[in-house]
Motif scaffolding. Structure first.
Motif, PDB file in Angstrom:
ATOM      1  N   VAL A 293      -1.264   8.960   0.818  1.00 54.95           N
ATOM      2  CA  VAL A 293      -0.922   9.131  -0.386  1.00 54.95           C
ATOM      3  C   VAL A 293      -1.368   7.993  -0.896  1.00 54.95           C
ATOM      4  CG1 VAL A 293       1.142  10.477  -0.042  1.00 54.95           C
ATOM      5  CG2 VAL A 293       1.409   8.195   0.341  1.00 54.95           C
ATOM      6  N   ASN A 294      -1.376   8.045  -2.328  1.00 52.53           N
ATOM      7  CA  ASN A 294      -1.656   6.632  -3.085  1.00 52.53           C
ATOM      8  C   ASN A 294      -0.336   5.758  -3.534  1.00 52.53           C
ATOM      9  OD1 ASN A 294      -0.294   7.955  -5.179  1.00 52.53           O
ATOM     10  ND2 ASN A 294      -2.470   8.284  -6.396  1.00 52.53           N
ATOM     11  N   SER A 295      -0.131   4.770  -4.283  1.00 50.72           N
ATOM     12  CA  SER A 295       0.876   3.889  -4.465  1.00 50.72           C
ATOM     13  C   SER A 295       1.951   4.940  -5.131  1.00 50.72           C
ATOM     14  CB  SER A 295       0.516   2.925  -5.261  1.00 50.72           C
ATOM     15  OG  SER A 295      -0.178   3.103  -6.488  1.00 50.72           O
ATOM     16  N   HIS A 296       1.479   5.993  -5.764  1.00 55.39           N
ATOM     17  CA  HIS A 296       2.536   6.634  -6.514  1.00 55.39           C
ATOM     18  C   HIS A 296       3.008   7.910  -5.600  1.00 55.39           C
ATOM     19  CE1 HIS A 296       1.442   4.789 -10.096  1.00 55.39           C
ATOM     20  NE2 HIS A 296       0.488   4.864 -10.064  1.00 55.39           N
ATOM     21  N   TYR A 297       2.561   7.994  -4.533  1.00 53.32           N
ATOM     22  CA  TYR A 297       2.939   8.931  -3.218  1.00 53.32           C
ATOM     23  C   TYR A 297       2.076  10.468  -3.678  1.00 53.32           C
ATOM     24  CZ  TYR A 297       5.514   5.301  -1.817  1.00 53.32           C
ATOM     25  OH  TYR A 297       5.916   4.052  -0.965  1.00 53.32           O
ATOM     26  N   GLN A 298       0.941  10.158  -4.480  1.00 52.73           N
ATOM     27  CA  GLN A 298       0.101  11.522  -4.613  1.00 52.73           C
ATOM     28  C   GLN A 298      -0.659  11.856  -3.338  1.00 52.73           C
ATOM     29  OE1 GLN A 298      -1.390  10.333  -8.426  1.00 52.73           O
ATOM     30  NE2 GLN A 298      -0.958  12.408  -9.175  1.00 52.73           N
ATOM     31  N   THR A 299      -0.768  13.025  -2.956  1.00 55.50           N
ATOM     32  CA  THR A 299      -1.669  13.584  -2.053  1.00 55.50           C
ATOM     33  C   THR A 299      -3.187  13.340  -2.739  1.00 55.50           C
ATOM     34  OG1 THR A 299      -1.463  15.712  -2.376  1.00 55.50           O
ATOM     35  CG2 THR A 299      -0.097  14.600  -0.830  1.00 55.50           C
ATOM     36  N   THR A 300      -3.900  14.034  -2.146  1.00 51.85           N
ATOM     37  CA  THR A 300      -5.519  14.165  -2.594  1.00 51.85           C
ATOM     38  C   THR A 300      -5.330  15.376  -3.523  1.00 51.85           C
ATOM     39  OG1 THR A 300      -5.879  15.677  -0.542  1.00 51.85           O
ATOM     40  CG2 THR A 300      -6.486  13.386  -0.561  1.00 51.85           C
ATOM     41  N   VAL A 301      -4.308  16.086  -3.482  1.00 50.47           N
ATOM     42  CA  VAL A 301      -4.131  17.168  -4.569  1.00 50.47           C
ATOM     43  C   VAL A 301      -3.195  16.503  -5.501  1.00 50.47           C
ATOM     44  CG1 VAL A 301      -3.394  19.640  -4.988  1.00 50.47           C
ATOM     45  CG2 VAL A 301      -4.516  19.139  -2.982  1.00 50.47           C
ATOM     46  N   PRO A 302      -3.529  16.105  -6.872  1.00 50.81           N
ATOM     47  CA  PRO A 302      -2.763  15.502  -7.639  1.00 50.81           C
ATOM     48  C   PRO A 302      -1.269  15.875  -8.039  1.00 50.81           C
ATOM     49  CG  PRO A 302      -4.883  15.509  -8.495  1.00 50.81           C
ATOM     50  CD  PRO A 302      -4.897  16.499  -7.334  1.00 50.81           C
ATOM     51  N   HIS A 303      -1.014  17.316  -8.130  1.00 55.97           N
ATOM     52  CA  HIS A 303       0.268  17.651  -8.514  1.00 55.97           C
ATOM     53  C   HIS A 303       1.152  17.860  -7.232  1.00 55.97           C
ATOM     54  CE1 HIS A 303      -1.418  21.738  -6.971  1.00 55.97           C
ATOM     55  NE2 HIS A 303      -0.112  22.028  -6.854  1.00 55.97           N
ATOM     56  N   VAL A 304       0.567  17.431  -5.997  1.00 60.42           N
ATOM     57  CA  VAL A 304       1.538  17.485  -4.670  1.00 60.42           C
ATOM     58  C   VAL A 304       1.688  16.278  -4.065  1.00 60.42           C
ATOM     59  CG1 VAL A 304       1.601  18.462  -2.261  1.00 60.42           C
ATOM     60  CG2 VAL A 304       0.334  19.829  -3.988  1.00 60.42           C
ATOM     61  N   TYR A 305       2.965  15.773  -4.125  1.00 63.38           N
ATOM     62  CA  TYR A 305       3.563  14.470  -3.576  1.00 63.38           C
ATOM     63  C   TYR A 305       4.024  14.501  -2.277  1.00 63.38           C
ATOM     64  CZ  TYR A 305       2.860  12.841  -8.392  1.00 63.38           C
ATOM     65  OH  TYR A 305       2.258  12.609  -9.821  1.00 63.38           O
ATOM     66  N   ALA A 306       4.085  13.511  -1.660  1.00 63.37           N
ATOM     67  CA  ALA A 306       4.652  13.438  -0.026  1.00 63.37           C
ATOM     68  C   ALA A 306       5.418  12.098  -0.101  1.00 63.37           C
ATOM     69  CB  ALA A 306       3.662  13.502   0.909  1.00 63.37           C
ATOM     70  N   ALA A 307       6.579  12.134   0.475  1.00 61.73           N
ATOM     71  CA  ALA A 307       7.309  10.727   0.563  1.00 61.73           C
ATOM     72  C   ALA A 307       8.240  10.969   1.950  1.00 61.73           C
ATOM     73  CB  ALA A 307       8.171  10.570  -0.506  1.00 61.73           C
ATOM     74  N   GLY A 308       8.685   9.643   2.295  1.00 59.90           N
ATOM     75  CA  GLY A 308       9.471   9.810   3.383  1.00 59.90           C
ATOM     76  C   GLY A 308       8.788   9.519   4.706  1.00 59.90           C
ATOM     77  N   ASP A 309       9.277   9.666   5.915  1.00 60.42           N
ATOM     78  CA  ASP A 309       8.672   9.771   7.113  1.00 60.42           C
ATOM     79  C   ASP A 309       7.131  10.410   7.251  1.00 60.42           C
ATOM     80  OD1 ASP A 309      10.973   8.323   7.953  1.00 60.42           O
ATOM     81  OD2 ASP A 309      11.557   9.628   9.503  1.00 60.42           O
ATOM     82  N   LEU A 310       7.206  11.210   6.383  1.00 63.08           N
ATOM     83  CA  LEU A 310       5.912  12.220   6.391  1.00 63.08           C
ATOM     84  C   LEU A 310       4.581  11.232   5.873  1.00 63.08           C
ATOM     85  CD1 LEU A 310       5.113  14.894   7.084  1.00 63.08           C
ATOM     86  CD2 LEU A 310       5.322  15.589   4.498  1.00 63.08           C
ATOM     87  N   VAL A 311       4.824  10.444   5.504  1.00 61.42           N
ATOM     88  CA  VAL A 311       3.784   9.250   4.824  1.00 61.42           C
ATOM     89  C   VAL A 311       3.645   8.137   5.859  1.00 61.42           C
ATOM     90  CG1 VAL A 311       3.839  10.139   2.548  1.00 61.42           C
ATOM     91  CG2 VAL A 311       4.839   8.009   3.401  1.00 61.42           C
ATOM     92  N   GLY A 312       4.256   8.068   6.846  1.00 61.73           N
ATOM     93  CA  GLY A 312       4.201   7.032   7.779  1.00 61.73           C
ATOM     94  C   GLY A 312       5.037   5.834   7.611  1.00 61.73           C
ATOM     95  N   PHE A 313       4.432   4.514   7.986  1.00 61.18           N
ATOM     96  CA  PHE A 313       5.035   3.474   7.864  1.00 61.18           C
ATOM     97  C   PHE A 313       5.794   2.952   6.522  1.00 61.18           C
ATOM     98  CE2 PHE A 313       5.434  -1.316   7.607  1.00 61.18           C
ATOM     99  CZ  PHE A 313       6.115  -1.608   8.866  1.00 61.18           C
ATOM    100  N   PRO A 314       6.861   2.497   6.550  1.00 61.76           N
ATOM    101  CA  PRO A 314       7.907   1.975   7.545  1.00 61.76           C
ATOM    102  C   PRO A 314       8.797   3.111   8.133  1.00 61.76           C
ATOM    103  CG  PRO A 314       8.823   1.521   5.419  1.00 61.76           C
ATOM    104  CD  PRO A 314       7.327   2.434   5.130  1.00 61.76           C
ATOM    105  N   GLY A 315       8.689   4.371   7.569  1.00 57.91           N
ATOM    106  CA  GLY A 315       9.604   5.517   8.303  1.00 57.91           C
ATOM    107  C   GLY A 315      11.117   4.887   8.348  1.00 57.91           C
ATOM    108  N   LEU A 316      11.645   4.387   7.286  1.00 61.61           N
ATOM    109  CA  LEU A 316      12.988   4.217   7.214  1.00 61.61           C
ATOM    110  C   LEU A 316      13.641   5.112   6.085  1.00 61.61           C
ATOM    111  CD1 LEU A 316      12.624   0.210   7.273  1.00 61.61           C
ATOM    112  CD2 LEU A 316      13.394   1.694   9.126  1.00 61.61           C
ATOM    113  N   ALA A 317      14.912   5.193   6.358  1.00 63.35           N
ATOM    114  CA  ALA A 317      15.813   6.004   5.507  1.00 63.35           C
ATOM    115  C   ALA A 317      16.064   5.290   4.111  1.00 63.35           C
ATOM    116  CB  ALA A 317      17.172   6.357   5.830  1.00 63.35           C
ATOM    117  N   SER A 318      15.978   4.039   4.121  1.00 63.53           N
ATOM    118  CA  SER A 318      16.052   3.122   3.084  1.00 63.53           C
ATOM    119  C   SER A 318      14.907   3.217   2.222  1.00 63.53           C
ATOM    120  CB  SER A 318      16.335   1.644   3.331  1.00 63.53           C
ATOM    121  OG  SER A 318      15.388   1.197   4.368  1.00 63.53           O
ATOM    122  N   SER A 319      13.749   3.149   2.546  1.00 64.90           N
ATOM    123  CA  SER A 319      12.386   3.045   2.157  1.00 64.90           C
ATOM    124  C   SER A 319      12.222   4.555   1.531  1.00 64.90           C
ATOM    125  CB  SER A 319      11.392   2.495   2.847  1.00 64.90           C
ATOM    126  OG  SER A 319      11.353   3.032   4.066  1.00 64.90           O
TER     127      SER A 319
END
Length: 476
Positions: A293-319
């Motif tokens: 994802v980019n800094s806005h958590y957009q994937t390569t498909v602009p209307h699809v976002y991803a967040a949380g552990d699915l995007v890797g480090f740091p993989g913390l509930a807080s972040s």
């Protein structure tokens, strides 16, 4: 087909907070969760359950070290790990209730089932009774989280060999435990089971556990493991597991062997993407099942976002919580410039606890930046002695020219709470003078900041320097 502005898949910290953020921005939101209860790994299989076990282990260790006459503490040989988790059931039940209430209050519609892409804007939900429901989404937020990775060379049977989820279902406390992997989960469980009286061995391929931490901090953790009686096998790997009648024989790459009643495979985590049919949305996961994802958590498909552990480090509930909010702010017309803060605290719930925020010594050296170190020993802290955890230290890294706080690192009781004061002072442009001149409650763990600041200021004076207070307006 039902139509929504936003469809969120997954109800863990990222999914929950992303869904609520989108709803607060006036969007019609649906959330899909495959499990019967919300909260993801954080509430159900990882964060809360493991911390519940830790609290029991810590209470036992503290009771033994408080020298209270007439009190005897021991762990029954027949107690199960779920029983030792004590308040886990109450805490998770309250989390489930809180999450459902928050989503309902925000007007988020919830669907139970397994979600998959039919096309980039269509989500099909396979519901438990065998039916299905298609949802049209203008925006999709993927927050399906991760699960323990099972290396193919180890057969995880949940009888002798466990992963970091199933280890919490042990029918009793084992005599001995071999942990394969020295990451966060491996280190946390090593100290927890050692505190419960288990003979623990940890096997890791690196020469220093948690090498991404400030070196002094991770080396102090290794020393604490030695005190707990944990055997460390480093710069090697487990190459073979052989099950016997009562124990497992573990053969290491250096040809040494060890025997343990149970084995925990803590080999990291892998993304939950198999059921999503990502190709139908034009997406592809990494070999670890993660999404880029980019800094806005957009994937390569602009209307699809991803967040949380699915995007890797740091993989913390807080972040993860903030990632969900940032993503939906960008997608739904909120503060599109919002990004995750640079100052992200890391809390590692070993015994003793570790926590960090800001720069490490190694990072500052690599940047060629001058710095000074101030330390305060928690062995000399009255509160740490009172709670029976007089171990560790607080370490503050500062700019010798103006006293600006560059990093804070702590090992000891409640380190993950203690670090927040340093984080706040850093974020608001504070310096060593704040810690040196403020008045702290006594006895508290946080008063260690004053003595760390005194130490740092003494080192600056020894250099012939004089701290110039930061211009806070300029710092902002």
């Amino acid at each position: 087909m039902l139509s929504y502005d936003v469809v969120v898949i997954g109800s863990g910290p990222a999914g929950e907070n992303g869904a609520i953020q989108a709803a607060l921005l006036g969007k019609k939101v649906a959330l899909v969760e495959k499990e019967a209860v919300p909260g993801g790994a954080s509430a159900n299989t990882g964060t809360i359950p493991s911390k519940a076990l830790r609290e029991t282990a810590l209470a036992i260790q503290q009771a033994r070290s408080r020298d209270a006459h007439g009190i005897e503490v021991r762990v029954s040989g027949t107690v199960t790990v779920p029983e030792l988790m004590g308040r886990r059931g109450l805490v998770t039940a309250r989390e489930h209730s809180r999450i459902r209430s928050a989503l309902n209050h925000a007007g988020v519609e919830m669907f139970r089932g397994i979600a998959s892409f039919v096309d980039p804007h269509t989500i099909r939900v396979a519901v438990p009774d065998g039916g299905q429901q298609d949802l049209h989404a203008e925006v999709v937020l993927l927050a399906t989280g991760t699960r323990p990775f099972h290396p193919p060379q180890y057969s995880i049977d949940n009888a002798r060999v466990y992963d970091s989820d199933s280890i919490l279902m042990l029918d009793r406390i084992p005599r001995s435990l071999a942990i394969l992997g020295g990451g966060v989960a491996g280190c946390e469980y090593a100290s927890i089971f050692a505190a419960l009286g288990v003979k623990v061995a940890i096997i890791d391929s690196k020469d220093r556990l948690l090498p991404w931490l400030d070196a002094e901090l991770s080396l102090a953790m290794q020393d604490s493991f030695d005190v707990l009686g944990i055997t460390r096998h480093q710069v090697t790997r487990a190459v073979k597991l052989e099950r016997g009648e009562r124990d497992v024989l573990v053969t290491l790459a250096d040809e040494s062997r060890l025997v343990a009643e149970k084995v925990l495979v803590a080999a990291g985590r892998i993304g939950n993407v198999e059921a999503l049919n990502l190709a139908n949305a034009g997406l592809k996961a990494t070999d670890k099942g993660l999404l880029e994802v980019n800094s806005h958590y957009q994937t390569t498909v602009p209307h699809v976002y991803a967040a949380g552990d699915l995007v890797g480090f740091p993989g913390l509930a807080s972040s993860s919580m903030e990632q969900g909010r940032v993503a939906m702010n960008h997608a739904c017309g909120g503060n599109r410039k919002q990004k995750l803060p640079e100052l992200l605290p890391v809390g590692i719930y070993t015994i003793p606890e570790l926590s960090s925020v800001g720069e490490s010594e190694e990072a500052l050296k690599a940047k060629g930046r001058d710095y000074v170190v101030g330390r305060a020993s928690l062995v000399e802290n009255a509160r740490a002695n009172l709670v029976g955890e007089a171990v560790g230290f607080l370490k503050v890294l500062a700019d010798p020219a103006n006293g600006a706080i560059l990093g804070v690192h702590c090992i000891g009781p409640h380190a993950s709470d203690t670090v927040h004061l340093g984080q706040a002072v850093m974020a608001l442009g504070g310096d060593l003078r704040f810690f040196a001149e403020t008045v702290f409650n006594y006895p508290t763990l946080q008063e260690a900041y004053k003595y760390a600041a005194f130490d740092a200021l003494d080192r600056i004076r020894d250099r012939g320097g004089n701290v110039t207070p930061i211009d806070r307006a300029a710092a902002k």
